[in-house]
Design an enzyme around this catalytic site. Sequence first.
Site, PDB file in Angstrom:
ATOM      1  N   LYS A  45       0.855  -1.188   0.000  1.00  0.00           N
ATOM      2  CA  LYS A  45       0.000   0.000   0.000  1.00  0.00           C
ATOM      3  C   LYS A  45       0.887   1.232   0.000  1.00  0.00           C
ATOM      4  CE  LYS A  45      -1.891   2.768   2.823  1.00  0.00           C
ATOM      5  NZ  LYS A  45      -1.740   3.996   2.008  1.00  0.00           N
ATOM      6  N   GLU A  57      10.136   1.114  10.349  1.00  0.00           N
ATOM      7  CA  GLU A  57      11.155   2.137  10.052  1.00  0.00           C
ATOM      8  C   GLU A  57      10.457   3.475  10.185  1.00  0.00           C
ATOM      9  OE1 GLU A  57      12.968   1.098   6.305  1.00  0.00           O
ATOM     10  OE2 GLU A  57      14.029  -0.556   7.234  1.00  0.00           O
ATOM     11  N   GLU A  68      10.442  16.002  14.873  1.00  0.00           N
ATOM     12  CA  GLU A  68      10.719  15.803  13.443  1.00  0.00           C
ATOM     13  C   GLU A  68       9.862  16.792  12.650  1.00  0.00           C
ATOM     14  OE1 GLU A  68       9.232  12.283  11.377  1.00  0.00           O
ATOM     15  OE2 GLU A  68      11.177  12.103  10.421  1.00  0.00           O
TER      16      GLU A  68
HETATM   17  P1  NAD Z   1       2.647   8.279   7.596  1.00  0.00           P
HETATM   18  O1  NAD Z   1       2.895   7.521   8.840  1.00  0.00           O
HETATM   19  O2  NAD Z   1       1.654   9.387   7.633  1.00  0.00           O
HETATM   20  O3  NAD Z   1       2.141   7.309   6.439  1.00  0.00           O
HETATM   21  C1  NAD Z   1       2.922   6.223   6.008  1.00  0.00           C
HETATM   22  C2  NAD Z   1       2.020   5.183   5.388  1.00  0.00           C
HETATM   23  O4  NAD Z   1       1.203   4.628   6.405  1.00  0.00           O
HETATM   24  C3  NAD Z   1       1.078   5.708   4.317  1.00  0.00           C
HETATM   25  O5  NAD Z   1       0.978   4.749   3.300  1.00  0.00           O
HETATM   26  C4  NAD Z   1      -0.238   5.846   5.071  1.00  0.00           C
HETATM   27  O6  NAD Z   1      -1.364   5.757   4.250  1.00  0.00           O
HETATM   28  C5  NAD Z   1      -0.162   4.655   6.005  1.00  0.00           C
HETATM   29  N1  NAD Z   1      -0.952   4.758   7.225  1.00  0.00           N
HETATM   30  C6  NAD Z   1      -1.302   5.861   7.911  1.00  0.00           C
HETATM   31  N2  NAD Z   1      -2.005   5.512   9.004  1.00  0.00           N
HETATM   32  C7  NAD Z   1      -2.110   4.166   9.013  1.00  0.00           C
HETATM   33  C8  NAD Z   1      -2.716   3.214   9.866  1.00  0.00           C
HETATM   34  N3  NAD Z   1      -3.382   3.585  10.979  1.00  0.00           N
HETATM   35  N4  NAD Z   1      -2.618   1.904   9.566  1.00  0.00           N
HETATM   36  C9  NAD Z   1      -1.945   1.506   8.470  1.00  0.00           C
HETATM   37  N5  NAD Z   1      -1.355   2.365   7.605  1.00  0.00           N
HETATM   38  C10 NAD Z   1      -1.430   3.669   7.878  1.00  0.00           C
HETATM   39  O7  NAD Z   1       4.063   8.781   7.098  1.00  0.00           O
HETATM   40  P2  NAD Z   1       4.376   9.712   5.838  1.00  0.00           P
HETATM   41  O8  NAD Z   1       3.941  11.100   6.163  1.00  0.00           O
HETATM   42  O9  NAD Z   1       3.883   9.073   4.601  1.00  0.00           O
HETATM   43  O10 NAD Z   1       5.970   9.634   5.784  1.00  0.00           O
HETATM   44  C11 NAD Z   1       6.788  10.474   6.522  1.00  0.00           C
HETATM   45  C12 NAD Z   1       7.292   9.771   7.772  1.00  0.00           C
HETATM   46  O11 NAD Z   1       7.953   8.570   7.379  1.00  0.00           O
HETATM   47  C13 NAD Z   1       8.312  10.580   8.525  1.00  0.00           C
HETATM   48  O12 NAD Z   1       8.071  10.446   9.905  1.00  0.00           O
HETATM   49  C14 NAD Z   1       9.641   9.913   8.156  1.00  0.00           C
HETATM   50  O13 NAD Z   1      10.672  10.081   9.073  1.00  0.00           O
HETATM   51  C15 NAD Z   1       9.220   8.490   8.041  1.00  0.00           C
HETATM   52  N6  NAD Z   1      10.181   7.755   7.221  1.00  0.00           N
HETATM   53  C16 NAD Z   1      11.013   6.860   7.847  1.00  0.00           C
HETATM   54  C17 NAD Z   1      11.982   6.188   7.103  1.00  0.00           C
HETATM   55  C18 NAD Z   1      12.906   5.196   7.754  1.00  0.00           C
HETATM   56  O14 NAD Z   1      13.539   4.443   7.028  1.00  0.00           O
HETATM   57  N7  NAD Z   1      13.021   5.157   9.068  1.00  0.00           N
HETATM   58  C19 NAD Z   1      12.090   6.419   5.742  1.00  0.00           C
HETATM   59  C20 NAD Z   1      11.230   7.336   5.150  1.00  0.00           C
HETATM   60  C21 NAD Z   1      10.266   8.000   5.904  1.00  0.00           C
END
Ligand code: NAD
Length: 492
Positions: free
Chosen positions: A182, A258, A386
């Site tokens: 997804k 992650e 962050e």
């Molecule tokens: P997000 O957590 O808002 O969303 C990530 C994904 O999770 C999306 O596909 C979203 O639709 C899904 N999602 C949201 N709520 C959910 C739930 N309750 N159940 C299942 N899926 C759900 O994150 P984002 O805004 O897309 O990405 C940015 C974040 O990702 C930042 O915090 C960044 O640091 C982190 N990130 C971490 C790494 C790493 O390797 N540690 C790499 C890239 C980004």
Amino acid sequence: MAGQQPDVEVFGHVIGGEEVTAGDGAHFDSVDPYTGTAWARLPLGGAAEADLAVAAARRAFDTGPWPRMGAAERRTILHRLADLVLENRELLALADTRDMGKPVTQSLTKDVPRTAENLRFFADHACLTPAEVYPSDTGHHAYTRYEPAGVVVAIAPWNFPLMLASWKIAPALAWGNTVVLKPAEDSPVSVTMLARLALEAGMPPGVLNVVHGYGPDSAGAALTAHPGVDRITFTGESSTGVAVARAAATHLTPVSLELGGKGANVVFADADLDQAVEWSVRAAFTNAGQVCLAGSRLYAHRSVVGEFTRRLCAAAERLVPGDPKDPGTLLGPLSSEAHHDKVTGYLDTVTAWGGSVETGGAGSGLFVRPTVITGLPKDAPHRTEEIFGPLVTVTPFDTEDEVVAEVNDSPYGLNAMLFTEDLSRAHRVAASLRVGTVWVNCFFVRDLRAPFGGVGRSGLGREGGTYSREFFTEPKAVVVRIGDDTDTGAGA
Ligand code: NAD
């Protein structure tokens, strides 16, 4: 389609080898953050589509050829997919750029080649990695089989849409699993293209499925709570990671997280300042700072902080905002209006917290200029939270012990950068930091064999090389009696 804007491209879920649109007609649009207009339309999936995709992946796993064909044949298909990724590099790169504003040069020269490299590396790794053998003189022979875990749900964020998805699906597929991916709702297109290419490469239907939708009360939540899933690999915000871990716990589904970061970047007095500035600019402003590993809290030794900050500001000012589709652009807009509002909210409170914006600030449209902030107290949210935008705080320090304590005083622990010409100091400080990765005199250099992950709020588990194998397989011990010995040892 009646009433649809002619320049909006339509994509479907990819389930069981078919591209399907929403049964109930529900959809969402992907908006290009540079133009502010919708450019792609996607079906809005929920529990029904999650069920269909998990069922397709389960069928492909239980009865299809993929887990049975062996790693060498899977390698051939994954390499063919990598070739197709490179042949379609412009299309894939432009999709990420239009979805979330990343400069197309970044997508073309970094993200797409790394996607191909992830596919090739894990395909080769699954073929070449030896498994343990435990020879014994007492009449038995034991060895480990790394068997595919089953159906893997991969949930990806929007900041490196294609590349981070490939980081998850490549090892999962190479080890014989089937996948339901997804993508983030802000960046759904490139992975849909990838799933099309996988079929073209000869991957059997149902092996790589893509379901579109949101997180809570939508496809994301339905997939993570699904009883038919064997592994969940998630990249996203730390708070979302908690929700995913909770959902996974319902069925004791193993989960790899992650999550967010607040990368510390430490410039010691003996650093090569030219190098430190160059890498610090990359660390803070690549992808407009929308990088989990971003070096967004910078500490410079008091003896060099003035000179370092001057040079950092000058380098930041050379990153001119522009159309991300223009190959010369190094700084694109932020990914969405909501995210822009979040980032500029931090800018609005700098002065109230006693800080100064040395350069940068809000730009036009969804742009934020590379911003260097000084003078903030330790508990200012800019230094602790962050932000995920092109904002970096600079703080002076006096001693090594003091800066180590500062770096470690964070709920996050993804990564840190050290700039020093003192070899002993580099090793000593690297060993004392509570983070998953330390880069010395560099940033963002990835060895796919090395562990990748974070501590604290930055994640759970490690991926990369054998760490990915551990997560995406069920290691099985096989013990064969080859002698006359009937002693069972300690037993269970
Ligand atoms: P997000 O957590 O808002 O969303 C990530 C994904 O999770 C999306 O596909 C979203 O639709 C899904 N999602 C949201 N709520 C959910 C739930 N309750 N159940 C299942 N899926 C759900 O994150 P984002 O805004 O897309 O990405 C940015 C974040 O990702 C930042 O915090 C960044 O640091 C982190 N990130 C971490 C790494 C790493 O390797 N540690 C790499 C890239 C980004």
